[in-house]
Design a protein around this motif. Structure first.
Motif, short mmCIF file in Angstrom:
data_model
loop_
_atom_site.label_atom_id
_atom_site.label_comp_id
_atom_site.label_asym_id
_atom_site.label_seq_id
_atom_site.Cartn_x
_atom_site.Cartn_y
_atom_site.Cartn_z
N ILE A 92 16.52 -16.20 -6.65
CA ILE A 92 17.51 -16.17 -5.55
C ILE A 92 17.06 -15.06 -4.62
N ARG A 93 16.97 -15.37 -3.32
CA ARG A 93 16.59 -14.31 -2.38
C ARG A 93 17.67 -14.06 -1.34
N TYR A 94 17.77 -12.81 -0.93
CA TYR A 94 18.68 -12.42 0.14
C TYR A 94 17.81 -11.96 1.31
N PRO A 164 15.68 -13.07 -10.24
CA PRO A 164 15.52 -12.29 -9.00
C PRO A 164 14.38 -12.79 -8.13
N ASP A 165 14.47 -12.54 -6.85
CA ASP A 165 13.38 -12.79 -5.90
C ASP A 165 13.53 -11.71 -4.82
N VAL A 166 13.10 -11.99 -3.60
CA VAL A 166 13.11 -10.96 -2.56
C VAL A 166 14.53 -10.40 -2.38
N ALA A 208 6.25 -8.09 -14.87
CA ALA A 208 5.49 -9.26 -15.33
C ALA A 208 4.71 -9.97 -14.23
N THR A 209 5.31 -10.10 -13.03
CA THR A 209 4.59 -10.82 -11.97
C THR A 209 3.36 -10.02 -11.56
N GLY A 210 3.55 -8.70 -11.42
CA GLY A 210 2.43 -7.83 -11.05
C GLY A 210 1.35 -7.83 -12.14
N GLY A 237 3.03 -5.37 0.80
CA GLY A 237 4.34 -5.51 0.13
C GLY A 237 4.34 -4.58 -1.06
N TYR A 238 5.26 -3.61 -1.06
CA TYR A 238 5.29 -2.66 -2.16
C TYR A 238 6.65 -2.73 -2.86
N GLY A 239 7.07 -3.96 -3.14
CA GLY A 239 8.32 -4.17 -3.89
C GLY A 239 7.99 -4.41 -5.34
N ASN A 240 8.77 -5.25 -5.98
CA ASN A 240 8.59 -5.54 -7.41
C ASN A 240 7.16 -5.98 -7.71
N VAL A 241 6.69 -7.01 -7.00
CA VAL A 241 5.38 -7.59 -7.31
C VAL A 241 4.25 -6.66 -6.89
N GLY A 242 4.27 -6.24 -5.62
CA GLY A 242 3.16 -5.46 -5.06
C GLY A 242 2.98 -4.13 -5.77
N ASP A 261 4.45 -1.81 3.27
CA ASP A 261 5.72 -2.51 3.11
C ASP A 261 6.30 -2.71 4.50
N ILE A 262 7.58 -3.04 4.56
CA ILE A 262 8.20 -3.34 5.84
C ILE A 262 8.13 -2.14 6.80
N SER A 263 7.98 -0.91 6.25
CA SER A 263 7.97 0.29 7.10
C SER A 263 6.56 0.65 7.57
N ALA A 339 2.64 -13.08 -3.33
CA ALA A 339 3.84 -13.67 -2.72
C ALA A 339 3.77 -15.18 -2.83
N ASN A 340 4.90 -15.83 -2.56
CA ASN A 340 4.92 -17.29 -2.47
C ASN A 340 4.60 -17.69 -1.04
N GLY A 341 3.64 -18.57 -0.87
CA GLY A 341 3.31 -19.11 0.45
C GLY A 341 2.86 -18.10 1.47
P1 NAD Z 1 10.79 -7.26 -3.13
O1 NAD Z 1 11.98 -7.45 -2.27
O2 NAD Z 1 10.91 -6.44 -4.35
O3 NAD Z 1 9.58 -6.67 -2.27
C1 NAD Z 1 9.14 -7.21 -1.07
C2 NAD Z 1 8.24 -6.17 -0.41
O4 NAD Z 1 7.66 -6.72 0.76
C3 NAD Z 1 8.97 -4.90 0.02
O5 NAD Z 1 8.12 -3.79 -0.20
C4 NAD Z 1 9.17 -5.10 1.52
O6 NAD Z 1 9.29 -3.90 2.25
C5 NAD Z 1 7.88 -5.84 1.85
N1 NAD Z 1 7.97 -6.63 3.08
C6 NAD Z 1 8.96 -7.47 3.47
N2 NAD Z 1 8.65 -8.01 4.67
C7 NAD Z 1 7.44 -7.51 5.01
C8 NAD Z 1 6.59 -7.68 6.12
N3 NAD Z 1 6.94 -8.47 7.14
N4 NAD Z 1 5.41 -6.99 6.14
C9 NAD Z 1 5.08 -6.19 5.11
N5 NAD Z 1 5.84 -5.98 4.04
C10 NAD Z 1 7.00 -6.62 3.99
O7 NAD Z 1 10.29 -8.75 -3.47
P2 NAD Z 1 9.35 -9.19 -4.66
O8 NAD Z 1 10.21 -9.65 -5.78
O9 NAD Z 1 8.30 -8.18 -4.87
O10 NAD Z 1 8.71 -10.53 -4.03
C11 NAD Z 1 7.60 -10.48 -3.15
C12 NAD Z 1 7.01 -11.86 -3.05
O11 NAD Z 1 6.60 -12.29 -4.36
C13 NAD Z 1 7.93 -12.96 -2.55
O12 NAD Z 1 7.18 -13.91 -1.85
C14 NAD Z 1 8.47 -13.58 -3.84
O13 NAD Z 1 8.92 -14.91 -3.64
C15 NAD Z 1 7.22 -13.52 -4.68
N6 NAD Z 1 7.44 -13.58 -6.11
C16 NAD Z 1 8.26 -12.69 -6.74
C17 NAD Z 1 8.40 -12.75 -8.12
C18 NAD Z 1 9.22 -11.74 -8.87
O14 NAD Z 1 9.17 -11.77 -10.12
N7 NAD Z 1 9.92 -10.84 -8.22
C19 NAD Z 1 7.76 -13.75 -8.85
C20 NAD Z 1 6.91 -14.64 -8.18
C21 NAD Z 1 6.77 -14.53 -6.82
#
Ligand code: NAD
Length: 439
Positions: A92-94, A164-166, A208-210, A237-242, A261-263, A339-341
């Motif tokens: 689920i993403r927000y 969880p997702d984004v 796990a994804t990372g 992208g420096y969230g969960n996966v990155g 990341d977004i910043s 990321a996806n796509g």
């Molecule tokens: P997250 O919200 O934890 O992290 C997303 C990161 O991307 C954040 O650091 C954010 O600042 C950055 N970001 C967003 N928009 C950006 C932009 N325009 N330019 C640069 N950075 C940007 O999300 P996540 O869970 O890490 O998911 C990231 C991707 O991986 C998504 O495509 C998600 O569908 C995919 N994914 C996630 C999982 C999972 O287990 N969380 C599994 C498979 C795939």
């Protein structure tokens, strides 16, 4: 009637009633990839037609009382693409860009992903169009609870299991568990995965994804006889996966030279100090790289990161980051889709012509759903594994799946993406056929 209700009825916020943007991009891409695989497999046209349409799509209105007392009505979705191989599964993403065709595409990607790695699930995805960065915790919690109640008719431990997702996390999964448990008058922890560990989450799920991304990167480098210690990496992208992918690849010996990341982004040709970056992000109120300073570290933009001079590029943010306009300038030899796509169809062709290897999302980022599957299995059995067992089983599945996709693609002389799609579509088509949906 209480005062806030009266005010809310006459003053809806304009931002909550905006029409859905007409964006088809990722869904078109996913359909084209399915069509190519179907053609190569000489797939029965009837089964192909079944796979081109999601089984079920639900759009819901999610009214939330905001902190200022006004009601905002958010739009949410849950799409189930296929349940042919098992219950549907997907995050689920927000996000402000959430719209139906994007969720539809992400649901289909989940169907192929679960098939590629051979776990017994179909594909689904959900989301709410909102900007969580502008919302308080209380607003996000109330929105989550209402969204959960609205999609409850179609989710369930043997029907469709969100994760969880984004911009969603373990805490949000816990609110979903509580809402469903409240409404069903019993504890229902197997309704979602990616939960906090005290609430039935699995050890090892968060990274796990990372970890999966790092495992497939290392398997690919092995095939190319390239040492991890001689490999430079950029992660968008420096969230969960990155952040997990960067941390684990760094521990495995790679030099992480750029992250963003977004910043914005950080670049250090001699290699970034990942431990100090992680400390900075953990202490930042919005968990951002913003404000990080260290000697020898330059600030770069996300565009500069994508075209930086590295061996491996890991897009791990959102979709459509590698496009026709930047693909000709990408210097990485390998792209591993966290990321996806993240790569558009046009960019994929450019990268292929330029000899850049792309490990597709449906394989590269499958580690998350694999450990979600382990979490579900542990919940159903009420018997919990230790971290070593989770990691060992994840590694076994990722290494085996990578080998299957690599060997098959080499044999077919096709890019890894088409190879992975062919394997996945064939498995789902077999399930549809054997269930007799198609006579
Ligand atoms: P997250 O919200 O934890 O992290 C997303 C990161 O991307 C954040 O650091 C954010 O600042 C950055 N970001 C967003 N928009 C950006 C932009 N325009 N330019 C640069 N950075 C940007 O999300 P996540 O869970 O890490 O998911 C990231 C991707 O991986 C998504 O495509 C998600 O569908 C995919 N994914 C996630 C999982 C999972 O287990 N969380 C599994 C498979 C795939």
């Amino acid at each position: 009637m209480e005062k806030w209700v009266e005010e809310a009825v006459v003053k809806p916020r304009p931002s909550s009633v905006v029409a859905e943007p007409p964006k088809q991009g990722l869904w078109d891409t996913v359909l084209t990839q399915l069509d190519e695989a179907a053609q190569r497999l000489k797939l029965d046209p009837g089964i192909h037609a079944i796979l081109r349409q999601p089984e079920r799509e639900l759009t819901v209105a999610v009214p939330v009382v905001m902190d200022d007392g006004q009601i905002e009505v958010f739009t949410g979705y849950r799409v189930q693409h296929s349940s042919a191989r098992g219950p549907c599964k997907g995050g689920i993403r927000y996000h402000p860009d959430v719209h139906l065709s994007e969720i539809r595409a992400l649901a289909a990607l989940m169907t192929w992903k679960c098939a590629v790695v051979g776990i017994p699930y179909g594909g689904a995805k959900g989301g709410v169009r909102c900007d969580p960065r502008q919302m308080s915790q209380g607003e996000i919690r109330r929105m989550t609870r209402r969204y959960t109640a609205m999609i409850m008719p179609i989710i369930g431990s043997k029907r469709d299991i969100p994760a969880p997702d984004v911009n969603t996390n373990a805490e949000i999964m816990a609110w979903i568990v509580d809402t469903v448990s409240m409404l069903e008058r019993k504890t229902v922890i197997d309704i979602v995965t990616g939960k906090p560990i005290p609430l039935g989450g699995s050890v090892g799920r968060k990274a796990a994804t990372g970890l999966g991304v790092a495992i497939v990167t290392s398997e690919l480098l092995k095939r190319k006889r390239r040492k991890l210690s001689e490999t430079t990496v950029a992660v968008q992208g420096y969230g969960n996966v990155g952040s997990a992918a960067a941390t684990i690849l760094h521990q495995m010996g790679c030099k992480i030279v750029a992250v963003s990341d977004i910043s914005g982004g950080l670049y250090a040709p001699q290699g970034l100090d990942i431990a100090s970056i992680n400390q900075h992000v953990a202490a930042h109120p919005q968990r951002l790289l913003e404000g990080y300073e260290a000697s020898g570290v330059e600030k770069i933009s996300n565009d500069e990161l994508l075209t930086s001079d590295v061996d491996v590029l890991i897009p791990a943010a959102i979709e459509a980051q590698i496009r026709a306009d930047n693909a000709p300038y990408i210097q990485a030899k390998v792209i591993v889709e966290g990321a996806n796509g993240p790569t558009t169809r046009e960019a994929d062709e450019i990268l292929h012509d330029r000899g850049i290897i792309v490990v597709p999302d449906i394989l590269a980022n499958a580690g998350g759903v694999v450990v979600s599957y382990f979490e579900w299995v542990q919940n159903l059995q009420c018997f919990y594994w230790d971290e070593a067992k989770v990691k060992r089983n994840l590694k076994r599945i990722m290494v085996r799946s990578f080998k299957e996709v690599w060997d098959f693609s080499q044999e077919q002389q096709e890019p890894l993406r088409l190879g992975a799609y062919m394997l996945a579509v064939d498995k789902v088509a077999n399930a549809v056929r054997s269930r007799g949906t198609f006579p």
